[in-house]
Design an enzyme around this catalytic site. Structure first.
Site, mmCIF file in Angstrom:
data_model
loop_
_atom_site.group_PDB
_atom_site.id
_atom_site.type_symbol
_atom_site.label_atom_id
_atom_site.label_comp_id
_atom_site.label_asym_id
_atom_site.label_seq_id
_atom_site.Cartn_x
_atom_site.Cartn_y
_atom_site.Cartn_z
ATOM 1 N N SER A 135 0.847 -1.186 0.000
ATOM 2 C CA SER A 135 0.000 0.000 0.000
ATOM 3 C C SER A 135 0.887 1.242 0.000
ATOM 4 O O SER A 135 1.740 1.386 0.872
ATOM 5 C CB SER A 135 -0.891 -0.041 1.249
ATOM 6 O OG SER A 135 -1.679 1.116 1.346
ATOM 7 N N LYS A 161 -0.805 -0.812 -4.582
ATOM 8 C CA LYS A 161 -2.056 -0.116 -4.244
ATOM 9 C C LYS A 161 -1.721 1.335 -3.954
ATOM 10 O O LYS A 161 -0.891 1.625 -3.094
ATOM 11 C CB LYS A 161 -2.699 -0.788 -3.033
ATOM 12 C CG LYS A 161 -3.692 0.057 -2.242
ATOM 13 C CD LYS A 161 -4.449 -0.796 -1.242
ATOM 14 C CE LYS A 161 -4.682 -0.074 0.072
ATOM 15 N NZ LYS A 161 -5.395 -0.919 1.060
ATOM 16 N N LYS A 163 -2.938 4.933 -2.596
ATOM 17 C CA LYS A 163 -3.943 5.659 -1.836
ATOM 18 C C LYS A 163 -4.351 6.873 -2.668
ATOM 19 O O LYS A 163 -3.480 7.556 -3.239
ATOM 20 C CB LYS A 163 -3.355 6.122 -0.500
ATOM 21 C CG LYS A 163 -3.093 4.960 0.464
ATOM 22 C CD LYS A 163 -4.407 4.372 0.956
ATOM 23 C CE LYS A 163 -4.202 3.498 2.178
ATOM 24 N NZ LYS A 163 -5.489 2.980 2.689
ATOM 25 N N ASP A 189 -7.098 2.933 -3.392
ATOM 26 C CA ASP A 189 -7.876 2.901 -2.147
ATOM 27 C C ASP A 189 -8.216 4.331 -1.739
ATOM 28 O O ASP A 189 -7.325 5.132 -1.480
ATOM 29 C CB ASP A 189 -7.064 2.207 -1.042
ATOM 30 C CG ASP A 189 -7.853 2.044 0.257
ATOM 31 O OD1 ASP A 189 -9.040 2.444 0.299
ATOM 32 O OD2 ASP A 189 -7.280 1.498 1.226
ATOM 33 N N GLU A 214 -10.965 0.601 -4.017
ATOM 34 C CA GLU A 214 -11.354 0.218 -2.656
ATOM 35 C C GLU A 214 -12.072 1.370 -1.958
ATOM 36 O O GLU A 214 -11.583 2.496 -1.945
ATOM 37 C CB GLU A 214 -10.057 -0.151 -1.915
ATOM 38 C CG GLU A 214 -10.222 -0.748 -0.528
ATOM 39 C CD GLU A 214 -8.850 -1.098 0.074
ATOM 40 O OE1 GLU A 214 -7.841 -1.174 -0.671
ATOM 41 O OE2 GLU A 214 -8.792 -1.276 1.292
ATOM 42 N N ASP A 239 -13.906 -2.179 1.941
ATOM 43 C CA ASP A 239 -13.068 -2.360 3.126
ATOM 44 C C ASP A 239 -13.924 -1.948 4.331
ATOM 45 O O ASP A 239 -14.613 -2.794 4.938
ATOM 46 C CB ASP A 239 -11.793 -1.501 2.970
ATOM 47 C CG ASP A 239 -10.894 -1.455 4.198
ATOM 48 O OD1 ASP A 239 -11.282 -1.979 5.249
ATOM 49 O OD2 ASP A 239 -9.793 -0.865 4.133
ATOM 50 N N LYS A 263 -10.098 -7.625 6.669
ATOM 51 C CA LYS A 263 -9.200 -7.274 7.768
ATOM 52 C C LYS A 263 -9.792 -7.895 9.021
ATOM 53 O O LYS A 263 -10.888 -7.505 9.445
ATOM 54 C CB LYS A 263 -9.141 -5.764 7.970
ATOM 55 C CG LYS A 263 -8.328 -5.024 6.945
ATOM 56 C CD LYS A 263 -8.316 -3.544 7.252
ATOM 57 C CE LYS A 263 -7.690 -2.775 6.106
ATOM 58 N NZ LYS A 263 -7.911 -1.323 6.252
ATOM 59 N N GLY A 291 -4.494 -4.730 5.659
ATOM 60 C CA GLY A 291 -3.547 -4.559 6.758
ATOM 61 C C GLY A 291 -3.867 -3.323 7.563
ATOM 62 O O GLY A 291 -4.573 -2.418 7.096
HETATM 63 O O1 OSB Z 1 -7.548 1.265 4.178
HETATM 64 O O2 OSB Z 1 -6.319 -0.409 3.853
HETATM 65 C C1 OSB Z 1 -6.541 0.630 4.453
HETATM 66 C C2 OSB Z 1 -3.614 1.408 6.765
HETATM 67 C C3 OSB Z 1 -4.286 1.933 7.849
HETATM 68 C C4 OSB Z 1 -5.639 2.046 7.810
HETATM 69 C C5 OSB Z 1 -6.346 1.655 6.686
HETATM 70 C C6 OSB Z 1 -5.684 1.125 5.587
HETATM 71 C C7 OSB Z 1 -4.283 1.038 5.625
HETATM 72 C C8 OSB Z 1 -3.469 0.585 4.506
HETATM 73 C C9 OSB Z 1 -2.139 -0.048 4.824
HETATM 74 O O3 OSB Z 1 -3.755 0.754 3.352
HETATM 75 C C10 OSB Z 1 -2.270 -1.491 4.955
HETATM 76 C C11 OSB Z 1 -1.004 -2.151 5.448
HETATM 77 O O4 OSB Z 1 -0.132 -2.416 4.632
HETATM 78 O O5 OSB Z 1 -0.920 -2.447 6.652
HETATM 79 MG MG MG Z 2 -8.625 0.264 2.666
#
Ligand code: OSB
Ligand code: MG
Length: 368
Positions: A135, A161, A163, A189, A214, A239, A263, A291
């Site tokens: 991510s 991925k 953001k 995402d 996402e 998510d 998750k 994650g």
């Molecule tokens: O939306 O997936 C998410 C991290 C913190 C809160 C939400 C998200 C995320 C990530 C990182 O995208 C995921 C990771 O690699 O731990």
């Molecule tokens: Mg997410």
């Protein structure tokens, strides 16, 4: 099994670089770890909640309070505790899924260690390693983003991925496609940053053949996602909106998503996460493991979950060094774009005492 007590540890770990999402920027990870001490031995749990309630309504201080006041006392009172009894024993307390997930994880780890069974085996793993994605946060500039993405591709990550948020969506996607080509697995995402009035902008992502988008809309807007799906070609993945196997079934039925990010913390634990997987598999809906910037403890359990057969897309199960220079367990190291599923009893990893001591900022013991 009888629970004798639970140690709560608040830890603080610096991140290798700031991680910016549409809801905020993190420079360090502060989280809660739990050590459940039982008649059969001990087990570790990790809570996904962050310091501020920006990803979901839960936050570290709130988790600590509900654990201390309601959840841990309810388990301490149980005579014949098993991991499968945790959720039913806590069901009368509404919500607080991340707090419940951490507690169930610790009890499950204790139980599995006592029986010599790994998380992977207990959950239904069908492979001994998993392909990994990463991510990538929102960056100040496109050139910096391209450097960062290039670095991850060099590391071997098999899926990127990005953001996104309004103002940082089409251009970064276009730049990554132009630089790295149409063959890389690419997804985005939004962490709820858009509304249905953004349909025209989200349609501009269609030409880039993304694996998925996402959570574009807010958590409660499941119908909105179903409406959006009629107007964009990119598959929608939920998510934040999926908080249980039931809500996954509803979202699928409504046509709100074609893919689900699982998750364990968001859905109340690894046992419910497996049920989400099962519901999705029954509907032919691919899933992948999300994650929450886990330490090696949560990462171990996530990698185990990601090795179930319905996890047909690479997850955010990146290596320890994606977020941390120094993990609290033996680090997870990427090999050929994959991480090994731990095979030892329980999580298969344990905190290194000196490392744990270094990152612990507060510690308390809950017993009856
Ligand atoms: O939306 O997936 C998410 C991290 C913190 C809160 C939400 C998200 C995320 C990530 C990182 O995208 C995921 C990771 O690699 O731990
Ligand atoms: Mg997410």
């Amino acid at each position: 099994m009888k629970l004798s007590g639970v140690e709560l540890r608040r830890v603080r770990m610096p991140l290798v670089a700031p991680f910016r999402t549409s809801f905020g920027t993190q420079n360090q990870r502060e989280l809660l770890l739990l050590r459940a001490v039982t008649s059969e031995g001990e087990g570790w749990g990790e809570c996904g909640a962050m310091v501020d309630p920006l990803y979901s309504s839960e936050y570290v201080d709130g988790v600590e309070h509900v654990l201390r006041t309601f959840l841990v006392p309810a388990l301490l009172a149980a005579d014949d505790l098993t991991a499968h009894k945790v959720a039913p024993l806590l069901a009368k307390f509404k919500g607080h899924r991340m707090a419940k997930a951490a507690l169930e994880m610790a009890v499950l780890d204790a139980e599995l260690r006592a029986h010599g069974i790994s998380f992977g085996t207990a959950l239904g793993s069908t492979k001994d390693s998993v392909p990994c994605g990463v991510s990538v946060g929102i960056m100040e500039t496109i050139p910096h983003l391209l450097d960062v993405v290039g670095g991850y591709l060099d590391d071997g990550y098999v899926r990127i991925k990005l953001k996104i948020e309004p103002g940082w969506d089409v251009e970064p996607v276009r730049a990554v496609r132009e630089r790295f080509g149409d063959d890389i697995l690419l997804q985005v995402d939004a962490n709820t940053a858009y509304t249905l009035s953004d349909v025209p902008q989200l349609q501009r992502l269609d030409p880039f053949e993304l694996l998925l988008i996402e959570q574009p809309l807010e958590e409660e807007d499941v119908l909105g996602h179903a409406e959006l799906a009629k107007h964009i070609r990119t598959p929608i993945c939920l998510d934040e909106s999926v908080v249980s196997a039931r809500s996954a079934a509803d979202a699928i039925r409504l046509g709100a998503c074609r893919i689900v990010n699982i998750k364990p913390s968001r859905v109340g634990g690894y046992l419910e996460a497996r049920r989400v997987h099962d519901v999705c598999a029954a509907h032919g809906v691919p899933v992948w493991c999300g994650g929450m910037i886990e330490t090696g403890l949560g990462r171990a359990a996530n990698v185990a979950l990601a090795s179930l057969p319905g996890f047909t897309l690479p997850g955010d199960t990146s290596a320890s060094d994606r977020f941390y220079t120094s993990d609290i367990t033996e680090p997870f190291v990427l090999e050929g774009g994959r991480l090994p599923v731990p095979s030892g009893p329980g999580l298969g990893v344990t905190p290194i005492p000196e490392r744990l001591a270094e990152v612990t900022t507060e510690q308390s013991w809950l017993a009856s």
